[in-house]
Design an enzyme around this catalytic site. Structure first.
Site, PDB file in Angstrom:
ATOM      1  N   ALA A 113       0.863  -1.185   0.000  1.00  0.00           N
ATOM      2  CA  ALA A 113       0.000   0.000   0.000  1.00  0.00           C
ATOM      3  C   ALA A 113       0.895   1.229   0.000  1.00  0.00           C
ATOM      4  O   ALA A 113       2.110   1.127   0.194  1.00  0.00           O
ATOM      5  CB  ALA A 113      -0.889   0.017   1.242  1.00  0.00           C
ATOM      6  N   LYS A 114       0.319   2.371  -0.222  1.00  0.00           N
ATOM      7  CA  LYS A 114       1.053   3.633  -0.088  1.00  0.00           C
ATOM      8  C   LYS A 114       0.028   4.728   0.106  1.00  0.00           C
ATOM      9  O   LYS A 114      -1.111   4.611  -0.331  1.00  0.00           O
ATOM     10  CB  LYS A 114       1.848   3.902  -1.374  1.00  0.00           C
ATOM     11  CG  LYS A 114       2.967   4.892  -1.189  1.00  0.00           C
ATOM     12  CD  LYS A 114       4.098   4.255  -0.431  1.00  0.00           C
ATOM     13  CE  LYS A 114       5.403   4.959  -0.621  1.00  0.00           C
ATOM     14  NZ  LYS A 114       6.533   4.029  -0.419  1.00  0.00           N
TER      15      LYS A 114
END
Ligand code: GLU
Length: 428
Positions: A113-114
């Site tokens: 994720a980011k």
């Protein structure tokens, strides 16, 4: 198969197209099934939140934050949060996909994720920053969680921001859960539950990966010279860790300019200068030089440790280093990479080279879960072991598939993910 590029795409959209192209190339190499390609080509969730923050003058300003959750087949979504006025959805999507490959390659039980917060932390007071981070955390609500999605620092954010996030998250949970959610973020300060060695982990890991490479090619790392772009958390700790291995940093660049000294720049002295001056320009222990001359520096190792798209088709022909050690995520453009490879320059790709950060994030998460604390030597030893195993797997795959090191790294990551999908199936 390259994706079609439209002329009105934003820089972030182009970065995501690059990430997808890289993925497709590696998927071709390992003959990945089409249904799985469709699953992995797009992030699972793309969250955008807008929220008001009270500024010091009493005015309310609207801010926008992102969290893109690419994949969680191997474990909870995991990845940093960047604070920058330039943050946009496409960029965060690309970075989230790269996190999926990075955690898989490193063999830690996390997905990818980011996130990003579109703010300029340099132009805000500490109190404004704190309110923005807390409001962002509150707006994300149950989109993050200690067994669901675990943010960490990235460009522009730091351990203090993670502490504010943890504190806000904790106080929005029911009382009986509060002690059990510390690990909702990693990269915290030591005092609040962070791990020893997490602050230097990305830079330390880069030095381990570099040492592994020199070992493979049967050459001495000691006595080599390096040029480092970016003197934030990653660049500074990479410089210190490489110095401990006998590498001399002769050139450093950042957003304020570039400096060089043929006999070497002391990381500690430069750190003192940047803490006061805000950047490397004007450093008394070196001579200011042009940024383009920095990329053409006559050194053994070039270390892009700032932001994406720095070694472009314009700069790659000038690079004189024999090794590029990617501290940043996506610092080499596709065209730049082809030029470097044609010129025989070795690239130690981001998903391998800078994986030390997320590996020690995993150690921090484990320590929080077990309510215990590791010694620094244990953290460093385990970090080395994880990264050398990953590097060995990449070298094996590179020979086996006769491909680039980046493609080999993706191939290792994709094979692990594909095996789990194969065994679990897609349901319902
Ligand atoms: N932001 C870092 C990265 O890009 C660390 C991520 C983490 O620790 O979760 O790998």
């Amino acid at each position: 198969m390259p994706t079609r590029r439209s002329s009105d795409s934003s820089a972030g959209d182009l970065l995501f197209e690059t990430a997808v192209d890289q993925f497709e190339a590696a998927a071709d190499l390992i003959e990945l099934d089409d249904p799985l390609r469709r699953v992995l080509r797009a992030p699972k969730n793309e969250i955008i939140v807008s929220f008001p923050v009270e500024m010091d003058d009493g005015e309310l300003r609207m801010f926008r934050g992102y969290r893109v959750q690419h994949n969680d087949i191997l474990g909870p979504f995991k990845g940093g949060l960047r604070f920058s006025p330039e943050v946009e959805l496409g960029e965060v999507k690309a970075l989230s996909m790269w996190m999926t490959w990075k955690t898989s390659l490193a063999n830690v039980p996390f997905g990818g994720a980011k996130g990003g917060l579109a703010i300029d932390p340099r132009s805000m007071s500490t109190a404004e920053l704190e309110r923005a981070v807390r409001r962002f955390t509150h707006a994300l609500g149950s989109n993050i969680g200690p067994e669901y999605d675990i943010p960490a620092p990235d460009v522009g954010s730091n351990s203090q921001a993670m502490v504010w996030m943890m504190d806000t998250y904790q106080h929005t949970r029911g009382t009986i859960d509060r002690q059990n959610v510390k690990r909702v973020v990693t990269g915290k300060t030591i005092e609040t539950g962070g791990s020893l060695g997490r602050d230097k982990a990305t830079g330390q890991g880069m030095a381990f990966v570099l040492a592994h490479h020199y070992d493979q090619i049967n050459q001495d790392l000691r006595g080599r010279t390096a040029a480092i772009q970016g003197f934030g958390n990653v660049g500074e700790h990479a410089a210190r860790a490489m110095a401990r291995m006998g590498v001399t940093m002769t050139h450093v660049a950042d957003h304020t300019g570039a400096t060089m000294h043929p006999n070497g720049i002391d990381p500690e002295a430069l750190w003192r200068h940047t803490s006061e001056a805000g950047g490397v320009a004007g450093f008394a222990g070196g001579t200011d030089i042009d940024v383009e001359d920095f990329f053409a520096a006559d050194v053994d190792i070039l270390v892009p440790a700032a932001i994406e798209n720095q070694i472009t088709e314009d700069r790659a022909p000038n690079v004189r280093a024999s090794v590029v050690l990617e501290g940043a995520n996506g610092p080499t453009s596709t065209e730049g990479e082809h030029i470097l490879i044609d010129r025989g320059i070795e690239i130690l790709p981001d998903v391998l080279a800078n994986a030390g950060g997320v590996v020690v994030s995993y150690f921090e998460w484990l320590q929080n879960k077990m309510s215990n604390r590791w010694q620094l030597s244990q953290v460093d030893d385990e970090l080395r072991r994880y990264l050398w195993e990953a590097a060995d797997a990449v070298e094996y795959e590179k020979k086996h598939l006769a491909c680039s090191r980046r493609e080999a790294a993706y191939a290792v990551a994709l094979r692990r993910i594909a095996t789990v999908y194969e065994q679990r199936g897609i349901w319902p």
